[in-house]
Scaffold this motif. Sequence first.
Motif, PDB file in Angstrom:
ATOM      1  N   VAL A   9       0.950  -1.157  -0.018  1.00 46.02           N
ATOM      2  CA  VAL A   9       0.120   0.053   0.063  1.00 46.02           C
ATOM      3  C   VAL A   9       0.893   1.216   0.015  1.00 46.02           C
ATOM      4  N   ILE A  24      -1.982   8.071   7.745  1.00 53.16           N
ATOM      5  CA  ILE A  24      -2.747   6.844   7.453  1.00 53.16           C
ATOM      6  C   ILE A  24      -4.117   7.055   8.138  1.00 53.16           C
ATOM      7  N   HIS A  29      -6.805   4.371   3.845  1.00 58.98           N
ATOM      8  CA  HIS A  29      -5.652   3.711   3.378  1.00 58.98           C
ATOM      9  C   HIS A  29      -5.352   2.305   3.837  1.00 58.98           C
ATOM     10  N   VAL A  30      -5.954   1.933   4.872  1.00 55.24           N
ATOM     11  CA  VAL A  30      -6.172   0.607   5.360  1.00 55.24           C
ATOM     12  C   VAL A  30      -7.589   0.305   5.112  1.00 55.24           C
ATOM     13  N   ILE A  34      -8.869   1.357  12.563  1.00 52.58           N
ATOM     14  CA  ILE A  34      -7.438   0.781  13.400  1.00 52.58           C
ATOM     15  C   ILE A  34      -7.926   0.763  14.822  1.00 52.58           C
ATOM     16  N   GLU A  58      -6.517  -8.355  10.637  1.00 52.97           N
ATOM     17  CA  GLU A  58      -5.720  -7.600   9.639  1.00 52.97           C
ATOM     18  C   GLU A  58      -4.977  -6.699   9.969  1.00 52.97           C
ATOM     19  N   GLN A  59      -3.819  -6.545   9.630  1.00 50.72           N
ATOM     20  CA  GLN A  59      -2.941  -5.776   9.679  1.00 50.72           C
ATOM     21  C   GLN A  59      -2.332  -4.858   8.719  1.00 50.72           C
ATOM     22  N   LEU A  60      -1.486  -3.721   8.766  1.00 53.67           N
ATOM     23  CA  LEU A  60      -0.780  -3.182   7.931  1.00 53.67           C
ATOM     24  C   LEU A  60       0.741  -2.945   8.770  1.00 53.67           C
ATOM     25  N   GLY A  89       3.174   0.477   3.027  1.00 54.89           N
ATOM     26  CA  GLY A  89       3.128  -0.760   3.958  1.00 54.89           C
ATOM     27  C   GLY A  89       2.857  -1.763   3.402  1.00 54.89           C
ATOM     28  N   TYR A  91      -0.182  -4.672   3.458  1.00 56.03           N
ATOM     29  CA  TYR A  91      -1.520  -5.447   3.969  1.00 56.03           C
ATOM     30  C   TYR A  91      -1.521  -6.703   4.363  1.00 56.03           C
ATOM     31  N   SER A 114      -6.426  -4.346  13.287  1.00 55.92           N
ATOM     32  CA  SER A 114      -7.884  -4.101  13.142  1.00 55.92           C
ATOM     33  C   SER A 114      -8.522  -4.539  14.360  1.00 55.92           C
TER      34      SER A 114
END
Length: 137
Positions: A9, A24, A29-30, A34, A58-60, A89, A91, A114
Amino acid sequence: MSVDDCKLVELPVVHNPQGNLTFIEGSNHVPFEIARVYYLYDVPGGATRGGHAHRELEQLLVVMSGSLEIVLDDGSRRKGVRLNRSYVGLYLPPMTWRELVDFSSGSVCMVLASAHYDEADYIRDYDDFKATSAPAT
Ligand code: T46
């Protein structure tokens, strides 16, 4: 889930002669809100982190300084991704086995997640991960 669902990303950069700024935004963007931020730092040479998958998280991952490699595994394929830019980043969707290796000296990896920390969401045994991620026959 496939290793191809792990996407790089590119984050916005506000350029300025006095220094750049990246931001972010959750759900922008994700692809998640968050709920948690943590970071890995002071990692000694040769160390490996990760070595697990998440059932739902889920993570960035953003390497803020230095570089490292993330080895991704979906149970049938492995792929390595090197992160070394604070405006790029990676994802990670659920059910992705990850290993973080080859940290450069002084590297800092920030992770946006997340959900809050929940040990029940981890799969820390690779054979369990393979069995859980295998397509139903
Ligand atoms: C991941 C990779 C990239 C907490 O108490 N709260 C937290 O938010 C986290 C992330 C960890 N912890 C505790 C749990 C363990 O007792 O910190 C200890 C080390 O955690 P772990 O062994 O999972 O650390 P890593 O670096 O192997 O993995 C971490 C994240 O756990 C994981 O989600 O994807 O970074």
